[in-house]
Scaffold this motif. Structure first.
Motif, PDB file in Angstrom:
ATOM      1  N   ASN A 208      34.187  13.005 -24.698  1.00 24.93           N
ATOM      2  CA  ASN A 208      33.626  12.307 -25.853  1.00 24.93           C
ATOM      3  C   ASN A 208      32.107  12.356 -25.720  1.00 24.93           C
ATOM      4  O   ASN A 208      31.490  11.505 -25.076  1.00 24.93           O
ATOM      5  CB  ASN A 208      34.131  10.860 -25.886  1.00 24.93           C
ATOM      6  CG  ASN A 208      33.708  10.130 -27.145  1.00 24.93           C
ATOM      7  OD1 ASN A 208      32.676  10.431 -27.744  1.00 24.93           O
ATOM      8  ND2 ASN A 208      34.512   9.138 -27.543  1.00 24.93           N
ATOM      9  N   LYS A 209      31.498  13.386 -26.296  1.00 23.54           N
ATOM     10  CA  LYS A 209      30.061  13.581 -26.132  1.00 23.54           C
ATOM     11  C   LYS A 209      29.251  12.436 -26.728  1.00 23.54           C
ATOM     12  O   LYS A 209      28.204  12.069 -26.194  1.00 23.54           O
ATOM     13  CB  LYS A 209      29.630  14.909 -26.760  1.00 23.54           C
ATOM     14  CG  LYS A 209      30.029  16.130 -25.948  1.00 23.54           C
ATOM     15  CD  LYS A 209      29.354  17.376 -26.491  1.00 23.54           C
ATOM     16  CE  LYS A 209      29.704  18.598 -25.646  1.00 23.54           C
ATOM     17  NZ  LYS A 209      29.026  19.830 -26.153  1.00 23.54           N
ATOM     18  N   GLY A 210      29.756  11.882 -27.820  1.00 21.42           N
ATOM     19  CA  GLY A 210      29.051  10.758 -28.433  1.00 21.42           C
ATOM     20  C   GLY A 210      28.983   9.575 -27.488  1.00 21.42           C
ATOM     21  O   GLY A 210      27.931   8.930 -27.351  1.00 21.42           O
ATOM     22  N   TYR A 211      30.092   9.301 -26.825  1.00 23.80           N
ATOM     23  CA  TYR A 211      30.148   8.191 -25.870  1.00 23.80           C
ATOM     24  C   TYR A 211      29.224   8.458 -24.689  1.00 23.80           C
ATOM     25  O   TYR A 211      28.457   7.578 -24.270  1.00 23.80           O
ATOM     26  CB  TYR A 211      31.584   8.005 -25.395  1.00 23.80           C
ATOM     27  CG  TYR A 211      31.776   6.895 -24.388  1.00 23.80           C
ATOM     28  CD1 TYR A 211      31.591   5.560 -24.749  1.00 23.80           C
ATOM     29  CD2 TYR A 211      32.146   7.176 -23.079  1.00 23.80           C
ATOM     30  CE1 TYR A 211      31.772   4.541 -23.824  1.00 23.80           C
ATOM     31  CE2 TYR A 211      32.335   6.166 -22.150  1.00 23.80           C
ATOM     32  CZ  TYR A 211      32.134   4.851 -22.532  1.00 23.80           C
ATOM     33  OH  TYR A 211      32.314   3.843 -21.611  1.00 23.80           O
ATOM     34  N   LEU A 212      29.262   9.678 -24.159  1.00 22.13           N
ATOM     35  CA  LEU A 212      28.392  10.027 -23.033  1.00 22.13           C
ATOM     36  C   LEU A 212      26.921   9.977 -23.426  1.00 22.13           C
ATOM     37  O   LEU A 212      26.073   9.519 -22.657  1.00 22.13           O
ATOM     38  CB  LEU A 212      28.742  11.416 -22.514  1.00 22.13           C
ATOM     39  CG  LEU A 212      30.040  11.546 -21.740  1.00 22.13           C
ATOM     40  CD1 LEU A 212      30.340  13.011 -21.444  1.00 22.13           C
ATOM     41  CD2 LEU A 212      29.991  10.748 -20.446  1.00 22.13           C
ATOM     42  N   THR A 213      26.620  10.445 -24.628  1.00 19.25           N
ATOM     43  CA  THR A 213      25.230  10.396 -25.108  1.00 19.25           C
ATOM     44  C   THR A 213      24.722   8.966 -25.153  1.00 19.25           C
ATOM     45  O   THR A 213      23.593   8.676 -24.743  1.00 19.25           O
ATOM     46  CB  THR A 213      25.118  11.039 -26.502  1.00 19.25           C
ATOM     47  OG1 THR A 213      25.507  12.417 -26.428  1.00 19.25           O
ATOM     48  CG2 THR A 213      23.688  10.956 -27.021  1.00 19.25           C
ATOM     49  N   ASP A 214      25.555   8.054 -25.635  1.00 15.96           N
ATOM     50  CA  ASP A 214      25.159   6.641 -25.686  1.00 15.96           C
ATOM     51  C   ASP A 214      24.910   6.082 -24.284  1.00 15.96           C
ATOM     52  O   ASP A 214      23.956   5.320 -24.062  1.00 15.96           O
ATOM     53  CB  ASP A 214      26.248   5.814 -26.380  1.00 15.96           C
ATOM     54  CG  ASP A 214      26.313   6.072 -27.877  1.00 15.96           C
ATOM     55  OD1 ASP A 214      25.346   6.618 -28.422  1.00 15.96           O
ATOM     56  OD2 ASP A 214      27.349   5.727 -28.489  1.00 15.96           O
ATOM     57  N   ILE A 215      25.764   6.469 -23.326  1.00 13.39           N
ATOM     58  CA  ILE A 215      25.591   6.000 -21.951  1.00 13.39           C
ATOM     59  C   ILE A 215      24.285   6.530 -21.364  1.00 13.39           C
ATOM     60  O   ILE A 215      23.492   5.775 -20.775  1.00 13.39           O
ATOM     61  CB  ILE A 215      26.773   6.434 -21.069  1.00 13.39           C
ATOM     62  CG1 ILE A 215      28.036   5.684 -21.464  1.00 13.39           C
ATOM     63  CG2 ILE A 215      26.470   6.178 -19.590  1.00 13.39           C
ATOM     64  CD1 ILE A 215      29.270   6.097 -20.684  1.00 13.39           C
ATOM     65  N   PHE A 216      24.036   7.832 -21.535  1.00  7.49           N
ATOM     66  CA  PHE A 216      22.815   8.422 -20.980  1.00  7.49           C
ATOM     67  C   PHE A 216      21.567   7.829 -21.636  1.00  7.49           C
ATOM     68  O   PHE A 216      20.543   7.615 -20.975  1.00  7.49           O
ATOM     69  CB  PHE A 216      22.849   9.930 -21.158  1.00  7.49           C
ATOM     70  CG  PHE A 216      23.715  10.639 -20.143  1.00  7.49           C
ATOM     71  CD1 PHE A 216      23.541  11.986 -19.885  1.00  7.49           C
ATOM     72  CD2 PHE A 216      24.705   9.966 -19.454  1.00  7.49           C
ATOM     73  CE1 PHE A 216      24.331  12.641 -18.946  1.00  7.49           C
ATOM     74  CE2 PHE A 216      25.497  10.595 -18.524  1.00  7.49           C
ATOM     75  CZ  PHE A 216      25.316  11.953 -18.265  1.00  7.49           C
TER      76      PHE A 216
END
Length: 272
Positions: A208-216
């Motif tokens: 889930n790139k969107g989720y990972l982007t938010d975390i980063f």
């Protein structure tokens, strides 16, 4: 693990204990004892490190075009890897007979080339002897907190330390490596994690790139600065073959670390 890899680990750890000060192995001391000449040079993209035998002497070439710092964790692993070729008898014998063991400069910790697997295994156990590593890990919070502390203690890279943590089965956990664009790179897991979840082989990771982007982004913008973000999770959120709500859908922690421009890591930790 094969009997040869077990023997290589014992060999590496015995050498480490003879050359260790406050958990850090003195690599130059090993070179002096074995009369290995370390040469730091510029070899473009030919190799990271290369051990050669010439005129009855061993020379270890370190490529500063790919390893910009002489004392970085990556350089230490490269030197230790080449020491593996020296101390493992059949590797050394090949070099002395004129056979080259050099490979692509982009060799992986998970290379399938037998000599590289063995040299990587030697390097990990030389830099991070099992008994010392586990003893220190057991005193730390599980997962990423341990890895961040252990890499400083042993002067090893984040990736190398993470893989060793998994391979030594400190606790049930899975390690996921993300590429710079947050696409999936690879994953690894401990034996106890496999026994607990029934997962074997290559797991199918949910991405889930969107989720990972938010975390980063949250790591980048955190005040005060944090090294990683930790959240409660279930295993089915990350592994597609785990049915949600099933007995195998364990509850644990996800711990995500941003690794500069190199992507990042996620640890899934299930303390027992």
């Amino acid at each position: 693990m094969t009997s040869k890899l077990i023997e290589i680990a014992y060999l590496a750890e015995a050498i480490a204990e003879e050359n260790i000060t406050k958990s850090k192995v003195n690599l130059n001391n090993i070179a002096r004892k074995k009369k290995i000449t370390i040469i730091y040079g510029h070899y473009q993209k030919a190799f990271l490190g290369e051990l050669v035998h010439e005129k009855r002497k061993f020379y270890l070439h370190v490529n500063l075009d790919l390893l910009s710092e002489k004392k970085s964790p990556r350089t230490r692993f490269t030197i230790s890897h080449e020491y593996g070729h020296f101390f493992i008898d059949d590797h050394r014998n090949k070099l002395m007979s004129g056979v080259s063991l050099s490979h692509s400069p982009n060799y992986s910790y998970y290379s399938r080339i037998p000599t590289e697997i063995e040299a990587n295994h030697f390097a990990s156990h030389l830099l991070m002897p099992k008994t010392r590593f586990i003893k220190k890990a057991k005193k730390l919070e599980p997962g990423l907190n341990s890895v961040l502390s252990l890499k400083d203690v042993f002067d090893t890279s984040m990736e190398c330390t993470s893989i060793h943590y998994i391979n030594l089965d400190v606790l049930p956990c899975m390690f996921i490596k993300w590429k710079p664009d947050l696409s999936y790179s690879y994953s690894s897991y401990s034996q106890s994690f496999s026994a607990l979840t029934g997962i074997k082989g290559k797991p199918i990771i949910r991405i889930n790139k969107g989720y990972l982007t938010d975390i980063f982004d949250s790591i980048d913008n955190s005040i005060p600065k944090v090294e990683y973000v930790e959240e409660a999770t279930t295993l089915s959120n990350w592994v597609a073959t785990i049915p949600p709500g099933s007995k195998r859908d364990l509850i644990g922690l996800e711990q995500t670390f941003k690794w500069g421009d190199y992507g990042g890591f996620t640890f899934l930790v299930f303390p027992q």
